[in-house]
Design a protein around this motif. Structure first.
Motif, PDB file in Angstrom:
ATOM      1  N   GLY A   1       1.170  -0.951   0.243  1.00  0.00           N
ATOM      2  CA  GLY A   1       0.300  -0.112  -0.382  1.00  0.00           C
ATOM      3  C   GLY A   1       0.675   1.261   0.613  1.00  0.00           C
ATOM      4  O   GLY A   1       2.226   1.466  -0.117  1.00  0.00           O
ATOM      5  N   ASN A   2       0.434   2.219   0.483  1.00  0.00           N
ATOM      6  CA  ASN A   2       1.188   3.357   0.584  1.00  0.00           C
ATOM      7  C   ASN A   2       0.863   3.967   2.070  1.00  0.00           C
ATOM      8  O   ASN A   2      -0.554   4.132   2.836  1.00  0.00           O
ATOM      9  N   ASP A   3       1.572   5.200   2.428  1.00  0.00           N
ATOM     10  CA  ASP A   3       0.961   5.095   3.753  1.00  0.00           C
ATOM     11  C   ASP A   3       1.222   7.753   3.634  1.00  0.00           C
ATOM     12  O   ASP A   3       1.033   8.220   4.377  1.00  0.00           O
ATOM     13  N   GLY A   4       0.595   7.951   2.338  1.00  0.00           N
ATOM     14  CA  GLY A   4       1.171   9.363   1.956  1.00  0.00           C
ATOM     15  C   GLY A   4       1.846   9.875   1.293  1.00  0.00           C
ATOM     16  O   GLY A   4       2.031  11.044   1.152  1.00  0.00           O
ATOM     17  N   ARG A   5       2.932   9.202   1.476  1.00  0.00           N
ATOM     18  CA  ARG A   5       4.711   9.124   1.325  1.00  0.00           C
ATOM     19  C   ARG A   5       5.296   9.077  -0.183  1.00  0.00           C
ATOM     20  O   ARG A   5       5.736   9.660  -0.458  1.00  0.00           O
ATOM     21  N   SER A   6       5.332   7.292   0.193  1.00  0.00           N
ATOM     22  CA  SER A   6       6.169   6.496  -0.165  1.00  0.00           C
ATOM     23  C   SER A   6       4.713   4.839  -1.206  1.00  0.00           C
ATOM     24  O   SER A   6       4.207   4.544   0.490  1.00  0.00           O
ATOM     25  N   PHE A   7       5.426   4.317  -1.400  1.00  0.00           N
ATOM     26  CA  PHE A   7       4.808   3.154  -1.193  1.00  0.00           C
ATOM     27  C   PHE A   7       5.647   2.063  -0.492  1.00  0.00           C
ATOM     28  O   PHE A   7       6.555   2.553   0.106  1.00  0.00           O
ATOM     29  N   LEU A   8       4.830   1.738   0.359  1.00  0.00           N
ATOM     30  CA  LEU A   8       5.361   0.661   1.293  1.00  0.00           C
ATOM     31  C   LEU A   8       5.579  -1.417   0.679  1.00  0.00           C
ATOM     32  O   LEU A   8       4.848  -1.771  -0.116  1.00  0.00           O
ATOM     33  N   HIS A   9       6.763  -1.438   1.229  1.00  0.00           N
ATOM     34  CA  HIS A   9       7.062  -3.334   1.394  1.00  0.00           C
ATOM     35  C   HIS A   9       6.543  -3.921   2.835  1.00  0.00           C
ATOM     36  O   HIS A   9       7.103  -4.770   2.578  1.00  0.00           O
ATOM     37  N   SER A  10       5.740  -2.688   3.520  1.00  0.00           N
ATOM     38  CA  SER A  10       6.624  -3.676   5.207  1.00  0.00           C
ATOM     39  C   SER A  10       4.844  -4.455   4.960  1.00  0.00           C
ATOM     40  O   SER A  10       4.021  -4.078   4.051  1.00  0.00           O
ATOM     41  N   VAL A  11       5.168  -5.235   5.806  1.00  0.00           N
ATOM     42  CA  VAL A  11       3.884  -6.618   6.126  1.00  0.00           C
ATOM     43  C   VAL A  11       3.668  -6.381   7.178  1.00  0.00           C
ATOM     44  O   VAL A  11       4.667  -6.540   8.060  1.00  0.00           O
ATOM     45  N   ASP A  12       2.548  -6.715   8.079  1.00  0.00           N
ATOM     46  CA  ASP A  12       2.113  -7.086   9.573  1.00  0.00           C
ATOM     47  C   ASP A  12       0.563  -7.406   9.337  1.00  0.00           C
ATOM     48  O   ASP A  12       0.063  -7.929   8.576  1.00  0.00           O
ATOM     49  N   ALA A  13       0.841  -8.704  10.443  1.00  0.00           N
ATOM     50  CA  ALA A  13       0.143  -9.295  10.764  1.00  0.00           C
ATOM     51  C   ALA A  13      -0.807  -8.869  11.897  1.00  0.00           C
ATOM     52  O   ALA A  13       0.125  -9.125  13.568  1.00  0.00           O
ATOM     53  N   LEU A  14      -2.071  -9.442  12.314  1.00  0.00           N
ATOM     54  CA  LEU A  14      -3.114  -9.639  13.219  1.00  0.00           C
ATOM     55  C   LEU A  14      -3.287 -11.072  13.794  1.00  0.00           C
ATOM     56  O   LEU A  14      -3.983 -11.791  12.679  1.00  0.00           O
ATOM     57  N   ASP A  15      -2.998 -11.147  14.761  1.00  0.00           N
ATOM     58  CA  ASP A  15      -3.576 -12.426  15.359  1.00  0.00           C
ATOM     59  C   ASP A  15      -4.358 -12.605  15.898  1.00  0.00           C
ATOM     60  O   ASP A  15      -4.944 -11.469  17.084  1.00  0.00           O
TER      61      ASP A  15
END
Length: 497
Positions: free
Chosen positions: A322-336
């Motif tokens: 996705g993007n955070d308003g400044r740049s595209f993201l390569h981060s990944v998060d997971a909700l248990d």
């Protein structure tokens, strides 16, 4: 002088057998000596025992001629045209030697193309030798070799399970079950097959995976279910349709973001994450419970995101790129979803937004997506190994699929729709792609889902059509039902109510 010569000369004949329009004069002595049926008939107090004429109602004329010649000569020419008639007649008349000869003839003919029908024939007439030969042939058929068999609808459930047990390729087994269900045209075919699979293959790893995929595909459960199709736009408008072609709006919560990401939980929850509200990218998360029609909050993401991808997999909600308003993201998060705690995972190899994410068995695949701006759409495929927590590059897609969608069906991945009207299949086991028949309409930002063994693509920009792709026929068909609006969609899910 032989009995045959005497019959041909009409000498001392004492009974006439009538087969259809043929009347054949015979000797009772020959009939009784060659056939248990006539032996019993002539030695009992039946009407036929003293009748001069006996009508053989269930045997046609050509078969009758062959039988009488056989009685007098002990020779017969068995062919593919007369074998089944001779088998039926020899079974009815208790002519064991002829029945055995016909059985041997069928054994010689048995191959992949006819083994199913011959197996059923052997069971019906209690032909042990033919049954064993046909069963061995059925068991030796590879699942991927069933495509050319016309007698699929004759395959009994136990025989199908035998073939499935011998296969170790999940996708081939999955497709075979689909073909069988379509071929037999029985409303309860899937339910009864699934029960048999659970009984005979539950302790087999391949069987367990097959049962899991089939259960997910056909939505079989112990409770009554109503499949519900739910769709939502980028702006947050949502609808559902339950067993009808009418759409009912879903009440959305206040302050629902735009360009959010959505994924479905198997228990009937729609999970919404991130997006934009009042020109600000958000991190908040909600879920909609389709059973109670209520919205509830979830813990916010560690990172604000919009235009990201999400998926429910193995008790976790993964949010990707996705993007955070400044740049595209390569981060990944997971909700248990059990502890409701977020954790960060290794970054993707490249920043992406609007990528397609699917799960196949225990593996996540991220396909395509935008790399920079609105024109640079990636063809890359990334695989996430949840055990080693590492990313691996896989074979790229054959073409760009801008604004499309992806689904997992069996152990294959289908990428469909988008600007190019794409339809292509990825086999993760051999890391290869196949291009398939394209849809009729351009589903620009039209989501996809699995529906009764097919791939469904819903609407998109300036499009309200719903198209269904069948992997069995490689053909598309358009539903009569249309979407409530011609608009880019953020999600389309099938949820059980």
């Amino acid at each position: 002088v032989s009995f045959l010569q005497m019959r041909e000369a009409n000498e001392l004949v004492d009974v006439t057998l009538v087969f259809g329009d043929r009347r054949l004069a015979c000797h009772k002595l020959i009939l009784a000596g060659m056939c248990k049926y006539f032996h019993r008939m002539f030695l009992t107090d039946m009407v036929e025992s003293y009748s001069k004429e006996i009508v053989m109602k269930d045997i046609n004329a050509s078969t009758g001629v062959l039988l009488i010649d056989y009685f007098y000569t002990q020779q017969i020419d068995i062919t593919t045209h007369n074998a089944q008639d001779l088998l039926e007649a020899s079974d009815m008349l208790l002519i064991d030697t002829l029945k055995r000869s016909v059985e041997e003839f069928f054994c010689e003919l048995t191959d992949k193309s006819n083994c199913i029908s011959l197996l059923n024939l052997a069971r019906f007439y209690d032909l042990k030798m033919l049954r064993e030969k046909a069963q061995d042939t059925v068991c030796n058929i590879q699942v991927d070799g069933m495509d050319d068999i016309e007698d699929m609808h004759l395959l009994e459930e136990n025989d199908l399970v035998t073939i499935l047990k011998a296969s170790d390729v999940l996708d081939d087994s999955f497709c075979l079950v689909q073909k069988w269900i379509l071929a037999v045209e029985r409303s309860n075919a899937f339910d009864s097959l699934l029960q048999l699979l659970k009984k005979k293959m539950l302790h087999n790893k391949h069987g367990m995976e097959l049962i899991q995929h089939l259960t997910q595909l056909y939505l079989v459960n112990d409770r009554p279910e109503k499949p519900s199709l739910m769709v939502g736009t980028f702006e947050g408008e949502m609808w559902q349709s339950i067993h009808s072609e009418t759409w009912q709006p879903i009440q959305k919560p206040r302050n629902l973001n735009e360009v959010y990401s959505a994924c479905a939980h198997p228990d009937g929850r729609l999970i919404i994450s991130g997006g934009v509200f009042m020109n600000t990218i958000q991190s908040d998360c909600h879920y909609y419970d389709a059973h109670t029609a209520q919205w509830n909050h979830l813990p916010p993401m560690p990172t604000v995101r919009a235009q990201h991808s999400s998926i429910y997999h193995d008790h976790h909600v993964y949010v990707i790129g996705g993007n955070d308003g400044r740049s595209f993201l390569h981060s990944v998060d997971a909700l248990d979803m059990r502890s409701l705690e977020w954790s960060s995972l290794p970054h993707m190899p490249q920043p992406l937004q609007c990528s397609y994410v699917v799960s196949v068995s225990d593996t996540l695949f991220v396909l395509g997506g935008m790399r920079d701006g609105w024109v640079d759409w990636s063809v890359d495929v990334h695989q996430y190994d949840s055990t080693g927590k590492t990313w691996h590059q896989r074979s790229p897609m054959p073409e760009q699929c801008a604004g499309g969608a992806a689904v997992a069906l069996g152990d294959q991945v289908y990428v469909v729709g988008g600007w190019n009207k794409s339809c292509m299949k990825f086999n993760p086991q051999i890391d290869s792609w196949v291009s398939l028949q394209r849809p009729q309409f351009s589903h620009w930002y039209g989501p996809a889902l699995v529906w009764n063994g097919c791939v469904l693509v819903c609407g998109g920009s300036e499009e309200d059509s719903i198209e269904e792709y069948s992997p069995l026929t490689d053909k598309w068909r358009t539903w009569t039902m249309t979407l409530p609006q011609k608009q880019e969609l953020r999600f389309a899910f099938r949820i059980l109510l």
